[in-house]
Design a protein around this motif. Structure first.
Motif, PDB file in Angstrom:
ATOM      1  N   THR A  10      -9.914  19.644  -5.480  1.00 48.54           N
ATOM      2  CA  THR A  10     -11.083  18.880  -5.937  1.00 48.54           C
ATOM      3  C   THR A  10     -12.137  20.133  -5.820  1.00 48.54           C
ATOM      4  O   THR A  10     -12.449  20.914  -5.180  1.00 48.54           O
ATOM      5  CB  THR A  10     -11.439  18.120  -4.830  1.00 48.54           C
ATOM      6  OG1 THR A  10     -10.034  17.523  -4.669  1.00 48.54           O
ATOM      7  CG2 THR A  10     -12.417  17.000  -5.198  1.00 48.54           C
ATOM      8  N   HIS A  46     -11.541  13.973  -9.761  1.00 56.44           N
ATOM      9  CA  HIS A  46     -11.684  13.588  -8.593  1.00 56.44           C
ATOM     10  C   HIS A  46     -12.905  14.185  -7.761  1.00 56.44           C
ATOM     11  O   HIS A  46     -13.437  13.276  -6.870  1.00 56.44           O
ATOM     12  CB  HIS A  46     -10.336  14.165  -7.548  1.00 56.44           C
ATOM     13  CG  HIS A  46      -9.198  13.399  -7.736  1.00 56.44           C
ATOM     14  ND1 HIS A  46      -8.258  14.029  -8.745  1.00 56.44           N
ATOM     15  CD2 HIS A  46      -8.892  12.360  -7.106  1.00 56.44           C
ATOM     16  CE1 HIS A  46      -7.106  12.965  -8.535  1.00 56.44           C
ATOM     17  NE2 HIS A  46      -7.653  11.946  -7.751  1.00 56.44           N
ATOM     18  N   TYR A 136      -8.858   6.311  -6.142  1.00 60.47           N
ATOM     19  CA  TYR A 136      -8.574   7.783  -6.037  1.00 60.47           C
ATOM     20  C   TYR A 136      -6.927   7.963  -6.070  1.00 60.47           C
ATOM     21  O   TYR A 136      -6.435   8.954  -6.873  1.00 60.47           O
ATOM     22  CB  TYR A 136      -9.085   8.211  -4.860  1.00 60.47           C
ATOM     23  CG  TYR A 136      -8.955   9.685  -4.420  1.00 60.47           C
ATOM     24  CD1 TYR A 136     -10.063  10.651  -4.342  1.00 60.47           C
ATOM     25  CD2 TYR A 136      -7.780  10.335  -4.019  1.00 60.47           C
ATOM     26  CE1 TYR A 136     -10.274  11.852  -4.208  1.00 60.47           C
ATOM     27  CE2 TYR A 136      -7.683  11.995  -3.765  1.00 60.47           C
ATOM     28  CZ  TYR A 136      -9.072  12.504  -3.668  1.00 60.47           C
ATOM     29  OH  TYR A 136      -8.871  13.563  -3.600  1.00 60.47           O
ATOM     30  N   MET A 140      -4.793  10.430  -8.861  1.00 66.30           N
ATOM     31  CA  MET A 140      -3.933  11.391  -8.331  1.00 66.30           C
ATOM     32  C   MET A 140      -2.464  11.216  -8.764  1.00 66.30           C
ATOM     33  O   MET A 140      -1.549  12.177  -9.156  1.00 66.30           O
ATOM     34  CB  MET A 140      -4.040  11.761  -6.937  1.00 66.30           C
ATOM     35  CG  MET A 140      -3.128  12.882  -6.252  1.00 66.30           C
ATOM     36  SD  MET A 140      -4.034  13.241  -4.704  1.00 66.30           S
ATOM     37  CE  MET A 140      -2.267  13.948  -3.840  1.00 66.30           C
ATOM     38  N   ASP A 143      -2.162  12.618 -12.087  1.00 68.64           N
ATOM     39  CA  ASP A 143      -2.077  14.040 -12.293  1.00 68.64           C
ATOM     40  C   ASP A 143      -0.491  14.439 -12.103  1.00 68.64           C
ATOM     41  O   ASP A 143      -0.051  15.204 -12.662  1.00 68.64           O
ATOM     42  CB  ASP A 143      -2.778  14.654 -10.886  1.00 68.64           C
ATOM     43  CG  ASP A 143      -4.238  14.331 -11.130  1.00 68.64           C
ATOM     44  OD1 ASP A 143      -4.788  14.129 -12.196  1.00 68.64           O
ATOM     45  OD2 ASP A 143      -4.814  14.332  -9.999  1.00 68.64           O
ATOM     46  N   GLN A 158      -3.021  14.570   2.570  1.00 65.92           N
ATOM     47  CA  GLN A 158      -2.869  14.139   1.120  1.00 65.92           C
ATOM     48  C   GLN A 158      -1.258  13.365   1.071  1.00 65.92           C
ATOM     49  O   GLN A 158      -0.858  13.089  -0.094  1.00 65.92           O
ATOM     50  CB  GLN A 158      -2.842  15.269   0.308  1.00 65.92           C
ATOM     51  CG  GLN A 158      -4.405  15.824   0.191  1.00 65.92           C
ATOM     52  CD  GLN A 158      -5.239  14.679  -0.602  1.00 65.92           C
ATOM     53  OE1 GLN A 158      -4.998  14.079  -1.583  1.00 65.92           O
ATOM     54  NE2 GLN A 158      -6.547  14.579   0.301  1.00 65.92           N
TER      55      GLN A 158
HETATM   56  N1  TRP Z   1      -6.715  14.962  -3.999  1.00 63.59           N
HETATM   57  C1  TRP Z   1      -6.534  16.159  -3.771  1.00 63.59           C
HETATM   58  C2  TRP Z   1      -7.235  16.831  -2.473  1.00 63.59           C
HETATM   59  O1  TRP Z   1      -8.416  16.468  -2.172  1.00 63.59           O
HETATM   60  C3  TRP Z   1      -6.606  17.176  -4.895  1.00 63.59           C
HETATM   61  C4  TRP Z   1      -5.773  16.454  -5.917  1.00 63.59           C
HETATM   62  C5  TRP Z   1      -6.035  15.746  -6.992  1.00 63.59           C
HETATM   63  C6  TRP Z   1      -4.299  16.594  -6.017  1.00 63.59           C
HETATM   64  N2  TRP Z   1      -5.075  15.512  -7.601  1.00 63.59           N
HETATM   65  C7  TRP Z   1      -3.920  15.950  -7.138  1.00 63.59           C
HETATM   66  C8  TRP Z   1      -3.393  17.525  -5.129  1.00 63.59           C
HETATM   67  C9  TRP Z   1      -2.656  16.255  -7.570  1.00 63.59           C
HETATM   68  C10 TRP Z   1      -1.924  17.261  -5.593  1.00 63.59           C
HETATM   69  C11 TRP Z   1      -1.568  16.822  -6.544  1.00 63.59           C
HETATM   70  O2  TRP Z   1      -6.833  17.996  -2.041  1.00 63.59           O
END
Ligand code: TRP
Length: 448
Positions: A10, A46, A136, A140, A143, A158
Motif C-alpha cells: 500500500t 488501496h 477493501y 484485494m 488483485d 493480512q
Molecule cells: N492490503 C495489503 C497491505 O496493506 C496490501 C495489498 C493490496 C496486498 N493488495 C494485495 C497484499 C494483494 C497482497 C496481495 O499490506
C-alpha cells in the motif's frame, strides 16, 4: 509447475526496515527462483482508502517503486506494476463484489475495529467508515485472483484478507465456473522468522507507532534511529539476555547463523548496549549501503521509473485482459455476436455445424482442431502451454472479431495479436483452399 507469487504494498508511506525484512526482501528472494512467476505491485488504489493527501500518495508510490528496484527486483523476470495502471482490476472488483457476502465483509478485522471503536465512543457504528474501507478485501481479492496467484506473501494482519480472497474466488468458481476452476485459490505465506520486526520500543515496527527504522535514510539517520532502540538498564559488563532484547531480534533478522551465535555469546558475556548498537548498525549498513545508493539514483529519475512501471503494466495486462474477457463471458457479459449458449439455451446444434475439438499432446501441451460440418479439418492450432490459453483462443475466434487469415500456398493460417494460432491442412489447390476459408468464415460467423 510454475508457482505464481503475488503481493502488493500500500502506497501511503516510506518503506522502513520492517517492510524490507518482512515483505520486500523475502519477495525479491522468492522472485529469483527458477520455477516462480512473481507479480509485485504498488497497491495505490488501496492507498486511497487510507489517505486523502494526493502529494503523499504520489511521493509514496515513487519511493516504494524505487525501493523495490534498488533492493534488486529484476523486472525482466518479475512483473512489477502499479495497481492503478491495470483497469481490469477495478472491473474484476465489481464482478467479485456481486458475489461477496456482506456478512463476510462485516467480519473483516479492519472494519470491525472501526465499528468497535465507534460503539465504544457511543457513535453510530459506521461513523467514518467509507465503502472503500468496507470493500477493501474485495479489491484485494481482485488483485490476487486476477493473476491466479498461488502464494501471497503477507504480514499476519493480512492473512484474513487472503482467506477472504479464497472464499470469494471459490464462490465465483462455484457460480460461474461450470465445473472449471476459473480462479486459483490463493494461500497466504508468512515468513516465520522475520514476519514482524520489532520497532525501537519493542512493539511491532510500524509507522503508526512511530517506532520505525528508516530503510534508505542516510547512514547518520540509521545510526540515530538505532541509538533510540530501547534496552534494559544492564550496565556494560553485566550479562544481557539476548532473548528478551528486541535489539537482538532486529539483529537476528539480518545476521547469518554464525554472526548471530557470536552476537549472542557477546551479549551473554556482558557486551555494552552501546557496542551492541554499533554491531547492529554495521550489520545493517553492510546489507543496505549499496541499495541506498541505487535508491537515491532512482529517485532522481522519476521518468525512468514511470517507463519501467508502464512496461510492467503492459506485461501484467497480457494476462489480465484476456482473462477478464473470459470472466465477463462466464458471468454472461458476452458479445451479441457470439452464439447464444448456456444451460438455458437448450442443446447445441449438434449436427450440421462446425465444432472445435480440443486435445492434449503427449508432451502435455494443448491443441484444438476446428472441424467443419462434414467433419473435415479446417484448422489445427499451435501448441499451448495450458488448456486455458487454448480455450481463450477458441473463444476469441468465435467472438466475431474480423479474422486475420493469411494464405500461404494452398494452405492458410489464422493470426491473432501478431502470431499464427492455427494452421489449415494443405489443400489440393488454391480453389479448395479458398473454399475452406469460406467454410471457416461460416463456421466462425456470429450465429443468429
Ligand atoms: N492490503 C495489503 C497491505 O496493506 C496490501 C495489498 C493490496 C496486498 N493488495 C494485495 C497484499 C494483494 C497482497 C496481495 O499490506
Amino acid at each position: 509447475m510454475t508457482t505464481r507469487i503475488l503481493t502488493g504494498i500500500t502506497t501511503t508511506g516510506t518503506p522502513h526496515l520492517g517492510n524490507y525484512a518482512g515483505a520486500i526482501r523475502p519477495a525479491i528472494v522468492a522472485s529469483r527462483a527458477g520455477d516462480v512467476d512473481s507479480f509485485y505491485f504498488l497497491a495505490d488504489y488501496h492507498a486511497l482508502i487510507k489517505c486523502d493527501d494526493p502529494a503523499r500518495i504520489q511521493r509514496s508510490r515513487l519511493e516504494i517503486a524505487a525501493t523495490w528496484l534498488a533492493c534488486g527486483l529484476d523486472t525482466d523476470k518479475a512483473t512489477f506494476y502499479r495497481q492503478s495502471d491495470i483497469p481490469e482490476i477495478p472491473e474484476l472488483t465489481w464482478l467479485l463484489t456481486c458475489v461477496s457476502a456482506k456478512g463476510l465483509l462485516n467480519r473483516a478485522h479492519a472494519y470491525k475495529a472501526s465499528v468497535d471503536k465507534n460503539v465504544e465512543a457511543g457513535e453510530d457504528p459506521d461513523a467514518g467508515v467509507t465503502m472503500g474501507l468496507y470493500s477493501y478485501p474485495v479489491l484485494m481479492a481482485a488483485d490476487i485472483l486476477m493473476f491466479n496467484a498461488h502464494k501471497v506473501p503477507v504480514g499476519r494482519d493480512q492473512i484474513q484478507h487472503v482467506e477472504m480472497a479464497r472464499d470469494i474466488g471459490q464462490r465465483f468458481n462455484h457460480l460461474f465456473g461450470a465445473g472449471r476452476e476459473l480462479f486459483t485459490l490463493p494461500e497466504a505465506v508468512i515468513e516465520e522468522e522475520v514476519a514482524t520486526l520489532p520497532g525501537l520500543d519493542g512493539r511491532k515496527m510500524s509507522k503508526s507507532y512511530d517506532n520505525t527504522i528508516p530503510l534508505f535514510g542516510s547512514a547518520k539517520q540509521l545510526k540515530d534511529a538505532i541509538a533510540r532502540i530501547v534496552t534494559d538498564s544492564r550496565a556494560p559488563g553485566e550479562p544481557k539476555d539476548p532473548d528478551s532484547a528486541h535489539l537482538f531480534t532486529l539483529y537476528q533478522a539480518f545476521a547469518t547463523p554464525e554472526q548471530l551465535a557470536a552476537f549472542r555469546a557477546e551479549l551473554l558475556d556482558g557486551l555494552a548496549w552501546g557496542e551492541a548498537k554499533q554491531r547492529l548498525f554495521q550489520l545493517l549498513d553492510n546489507e543496505l549501503g549499496e541499495a541506498r545508493e541505487r535508491y537515491h539514483a532512482l529517485i532522481e529519475r522519476p521518468a525512468d521509473l514511470e517507463d519501467i512501471l508502464l512496461a510492467g503494466a503492459a506485461k501484467a495486462r497480457k494476462t489480465a485482459t484476456p482473462f477478464l474477457n473470459e470472466l465477463r463471458e462466464a458471468v454472461g457479459l458476452r458479445s451479441f455476436r457470439s452464439a447464444v449458449q448456456g444451460n438455458e439455451g437448450g442443446k447445441k446444434k449438434a449436427t450440421k455445424s462446425a465444432r472445435f475439438v480440443s486435445f492434449r499432446e503427449d508432451d502435455g501441451s494443448f491443441r484444438f482442431r476446428l472441424l467443419d460440418a462434414a467433419g473435415e479439418q479446417l484448422l489445427l492450432s499451435s501448441a499451448f502451454a495450458d488448456g486455458k490459453a487454448a480455450g481463450q483462443v477458441t473463444k476469441r475466434l468465435q467472438a466475431g472479431e474480423a479474422l486475420d487469415i493469411r494464405v500461404d500456398g494452398n494452405a492458410f493460417a489464422v493470426w491473432l495479436d501478431g502470431a499464427a494460432v492455427a494452421q489449415s491442412p494443405a489443400f489440393a489447390d488454391l480453389q479448395a483452399c479458398e473454399q475452406a476459408i469460406e467454410r471457416l468464415r461460416e463456421a466462425l460467423a456470429p450465429q443468429d
